[in-house]
Motif scaffolding. Structure first.
Motif, mmCIF file in Angstrom:
data_model
loop_
_atom_site.group_PDB
_atom_site.id
_atom_site.type_symbol
_atom_site.label_atom_id
_atom_site.label_comp_id
_atom_site.label_asym_id
_atom_site.label_seq_id
_atom_site.Cartn_x
_atom_site.Cartn_y
_atom_site.Cartn_z
ATOM 1 N N ALA A 8 24.804 30.214 18.571
ATOM 2 C CA ALA A 8 24.974 31.576 19.520
ATOM 3 C C ALA A 8 26.292 31.198 20.971
ATOM 4 C CB ALA A 8 24.288 32.237 21.045
ATOM 5 N N ILE A 9 27.027 31.846 21.746
ATOM 6 C CA ILE A 9 27.741 31.407 21.926
ATOM 7 C C ILE A 9 27.777 32.182 23.771
ATOM 8 C CG2 ILE A 9 30.204 31.655 22.670
ATOM 9 C CD1 ILE A 9 30.404 30.467 19.725
ATOM 10 N N VAL A 10 27.203 32.436 24.768
ATOM 11 C CA VAL A 10 27.525 33.067 25.688
ATOM 12 C C VAL A 10 28.757 32.561 26.764
ATOM 13 C CG1 VAL A 10 26.117 33.598 27.717
ATOM 14 C CG2 VAL A 10 24.906 32.891 25.576
ATOM 15 N N THR A 11 29.681 33.577 26.796
ATOM 16 C CA THR A 11 31.166 33.523 28.052
ATOM 17 C C THR A 11 31.140 34.460 29.306
ATOM 18 O OG1 THR A 11 32.745 33.973 28.005
ATOM 19 C CG2 THR A 11 32.236 35.439 26.420
ATOM 20 N N ASP A 12 31.667 33.604 30.195
ATOM 21 C CA ASP A 12 31.872 34.485 31.345
ATOM 22 C C ASP A 12 33.143 34.786 31.008
ATOM 23 O OD1 ASP A 12 32.272 34.166 34.493
ATOM 24 O OD2 ASP A 12 33.625 32.777 34.187
ATOM 25 N N ILE A 13 32.838 35.555 32.166
ATOM 26 C CA ILE A 13 34.873 36.261 32.153
ATOM 27 C C ILE A 13 35.863 36.182 33.077
ATOM 28 C CG2 ILE A 13 35.450 38.599 32.592
ATOM 29 C CD1 ILE A 13 33.336 39.710 31.584
ATOM 30 N N GLU A 14 35.418 35.925 34.348
ATOM 31 C CA GLU A 14 36.318 35.788 35.151
ATOM 32 C C GLU A 14 36.815 34.092 35.162
ATOM 33 O OE1 GLU A 14 35.711 36.195 39.505
ATOM 34 O OE2 GLU A 14 34.988 37.806 38.802
ATOM 35 N N GLY A 15 38.614 33.954 34.952
ATOM 36 C CA GLY A 15 38.986 32.590 35.210
ATOM 37 C C GLY A 15 37.949 31.476 33.951
ATOM 38 N N THR A 16 37.577 32.934 32.570
ATOM 39 C CA THR A 16 38.011 31.887 31.620
ATOM 40 C C THR A 16 38.018 32.844 30.327
ATOM 41 O OG1 THR A 16 35.190 31.361 32.137
ATOM 42 C CG2 THR A 16 35.739 31.066 29.474
ATOM 43 N N THR A 17 37.410 34.068 29.774
ATOM 44 C CA THR A 17 38.222 35.306 29.206
ATOM 45 C C THR A 17 39.945 36.135 29.798
ATOM 46 O OG1 THR A 17 37.181 37.059 29.448
ATOM 47 C CG2 THR A 17 35.891 35.361 27.691
ATOM 48 N N THR A 18 39.315 36.140 31.509
ATOM 49 C CA THR A 18 40.557 37.123 31.605
ATOM 50 C C THR A 18 41.146 35.918 32.960
ATOM 51 O OG1 THR A 18 39.234 38.661 31.217
ATOM 52 C CG2 THR A 18 40.066 38.616 32.823
ATOM 53 N N ASP A 19 42.090 36.465 33.221
ATOM 54 C CA ASP A 19 42.660 36.357 34.478
ATOM 55 C C ASP A 19 41.975 36.640 35.991
ATOM 56 O OD1 ASP A 19 44.481 35.866 36.398
ATOM 57 O OD2 ASP A 19 45.766 35.706 35.334
ATOM 58 N N ILE A 20 41.731 35.449 36.746
ATOM 59 C CA ILE A 20 41.032 35.586 37.570
ATOM 60 C C ILE A 20 41.838 36.493 38.753
ATOM 61 C CG2 ILE A 20 41.176 34.222 39.819
ATOM 62 C CD1 ILE A 20 38.621 33.730 39.398
ATOM 63 N N ASN A 21 42.897 36.983 37.809
ATOM 64 C CA ASN A 21 44.017 37.973 39.003
ATOM 65 C C ASN A 21 43.767 39.491 39.040
ATOM 66 O OD1 ASN A 21 45.207 35.916 41.158
ATOM 67 N ND2 ASN A 21 46.394 35.275 39.247
ATOM 68 N N PHE A 22 43.209 39.391 37.614
ATOM 69 C CA PHE A 22 42.943 40.947 37.155
ATOM 70 C C PHE A 22 42.082 41.685 37.465
ATOM 71 C CE2 PHE A 22 40.646 43.285 34.442
ATOM 72 C CZ PHE A 22 41.587 44.918 34.226
ATOM 73 N N VAL A 23 40.974 40.577 38.394
ATOM 74 C CA VAL A 23 39.926 41.142 38.769
ATOM 75 C C VAL A 23 40.061 41.531 40.094
ATOM 76 C CG1 VAL A 23 37.751 40.409 39.777
ATOM 77 C CG2 VAL A 23 38.182 39.911 37.124
ATOM 78 N N HIS A 24 40.894 40.359 41.076
ATOM 79 C CA HIS A 24 41.236 40.273 42.961
ATOM 80 C C HIS A 24 42.213 40.999 42.995
ATOM 81 C CE1 HIS A 24 37.883 37.322 43.674
ATOM 82 N NE2 HIS A 24 37.622 37.085 42.369
ATOM 83 N N LYS A 25 42.622 41.221 41.938
ATOM 84 C CA LYS A 25 44.397 41.966 42.448
ATOM 85 C C LYS A 25 44.514 43.088 42.127
ATOM 86 C CE LYS A 25 46.829 38.316 43.801
ATOM 87 N NZ LYS A 25 47.857 36.607 43.355
ATOM 88 N N VAL A 26 43.760 43.987 40.486
ATOM 89 C CA VAL A 26 43.296 45.045 39.996
ATOM 90 C C VAL A 26 42.404 45.644 40.330
ATOM 91 C CG1 VAL A 26 44.130 46.422 38.517
ATOM 92 C CG2 VAL A 26 45.542 44.244 38.690
ATOM 93 N N LEU A 27 41.456 44.780 39.558
ATOM 94 C CA LEU A 27 39.885 45.580 39.778
ATOM 95 C C LEU A 27 39.585 46.252 41.323
ATOM 96 C CD1 LEU A 27 37.802 44.495 36.925
ATOM 97 C CD2 LEU A 27 39.336 46.524 36.791
ATOM 98 N N TYR A 108 43.356 36.939 27.961
ATOM 99 C CA TYR A 108 43.921 35.281 27.893
ATOM 100 C C TYR A 108 45.189 35.854 25.879
ATOM 101 C CZ TYR A 108 43.381 33.090 32.010
ATOM 102 O OH TYR A 108 43.678 32.759 33.762
ATOM 103 N N SER A 109 45.771 35.834 25.319
ATOM 104 C CA SER A 109 46.132 35.814 24.595
ATOM 105 C C SER A 109 45.259 34.919 22.951
ATOM 106 C CB SER A 109 47.201 35.273 24.412
ATOM 107 O OG SER A 109 47.645 34.086 24.071
ATOM 108 N N ASP A 110 44.347 33.947 23.678
ATOM 109 C CA ASP A 110 43.650 33.091 23.259
ATOM 110 C C ASP A 110 42.114 33.549 23.141
ATOM 111 O OD1 ASP A 110 42.150 30.702 25.108
ATOM 112 O OD2 ASP A 110 43.699 31.649 25.605
ATOM 113 N N VAL A 111 41.977 33.965 23.238
ATOM 114 C CA VAL A 111 40.545 34.772 23.167
ATOM 115 C C VAL A 111 39.481 35.761 22.149
ATOM 116 C CG1 VAL A 111 38.831 35.998 24.123
ATOM 117 C CG2 VAL A 111 40.358 34.638 25.452
ATOM 118 N N ALA A 112 41.145 36.534 21.969
ATOM 119 C CA ALA A 112 40.217 37.542 21.261
ATOM 120 C C ALA A 112 40.364 37.322 19.080
ATOM 121 C CB ALA A 112 40.717 38.859 20.649
ATOM 122 N N PRO A 113 41.739 36.574 19.273
ATOM 123 C CA PRO A 113 41.176 35.470 17.780
ATOM 124 C C PRO A 113 40.003 34.615 17.728
ATOM 125 C CG PRO A 113 43.540 34.900 18.986
ATOM 126 C CD PRO A 113 42.212 36.214 20.008
#
Length: 228
Positions: A8-27, A108-113
């Motif tokens: 099993a793989i447990v992933t964080d989001i901010e800074g891991t799957t997702t640019d931290i700027n999306f959270v801090h500058k958009v959401l 990030y582009s490498d995450v979904a594949p």
């Protein structure tokens, strides 16, 4: 990194799957702008009223006015507080924004594949983020790579515990009903990885742009460098 024991793989989001700027500058700015009018319009709705009461409880003031609650929530957003009722209310506001098409969840582009590949090879995928479970589902459900929610077997937020405490990861392992060392945790934050390792999990640090590599965990810069 290659490890056949990972189930099993447990992933964080901010800074891991997702640019931290999306959270801090958009959401975060979106929630800051929309939350006051959202609360004034929906304060009587049971789900919203429940969270407003939870905010009053956090404030230690059960009689706080709605305007006082709004001021407190905005302060928490400005100071990036990980307060559970704030996360729940932000999730409701973001749901509105995603559904209106005001933004898409950044990956990030490498995450979904990589997620697709891991799922196809029989790995169970989970998310653990300080954002609410609802916010996690929205980000992956309305992502720039389409709806990825069918890939995940479950989601964890601060209800299970705080991300820098080993007990949270022990609870996750118990929920997954797997040996701790069969679970791989991905994060950009060394303190979170330390806590997961203390709980017996395997760990891997994502060193994205702007992240400092630690010394106690194996590191990769992208998901496609992870070989399972």
């Amino acid at each position: 990194m290659s490890n056949p024991t990972v189930r099993a793989i447990v992933t964080d989001i901010e800074g891991t799957t997702t640019d931290i700027n999306f959270v801090h500058k958009v959401l975060f700015p979106y929630a800051h702008n929309k939350l006051p009018e959202f609360l004034r319009a929906n304060a009587e709705t049971p789900a919203v009223a429940e969270q407003i009461d939870a905010v009053r409880s956090e404030m230690g003031d059960p009689d706080a006015t709605l305007e006082a609650v709004i001021v407190e929530l905005l302060h928490w957003i400005e100071t990036d507080q990980k307060v559970t009722p704030l996360k729940a209310l932000q999730g409701m506001v973001w749901a509105d924004g995603y559904q209106r098409g005001d933004f898409k969840g950044h990956l990030y582009s490498d995450v979904a594949p990589a997620l697709h590949q891991w799922k196809e090879t029989g790995k169970a995928l989970y998310v653990y983020s300080s954002g609410s479970v609802q916010a996690q589902k929205l980000l992956f459900g309305y992502s720039n790579e389409g709806d990825l929610t069918p890939l995940f077997s479950g989601y964890f937020d601060t209800h299970i515990g705080h991300k820098r405490e080993a007990t949270a990861y022990q609870r996750i392992v118990a929920e997954l009903d797997l040996p701790a060392d069969a679970v791989l945790f991905l994060s950009d934050v060394v303190e979170e990885l330390d806590a997961a390792k203390q709980a017996g999990m395997q760990t891997l640090q994502l060193v994205r742009e702007g992240t400092q590599a630690g010394t106690h965990h194996a590191c990769v810069t992208r998901f496609d460098e992870i070989v399972l």
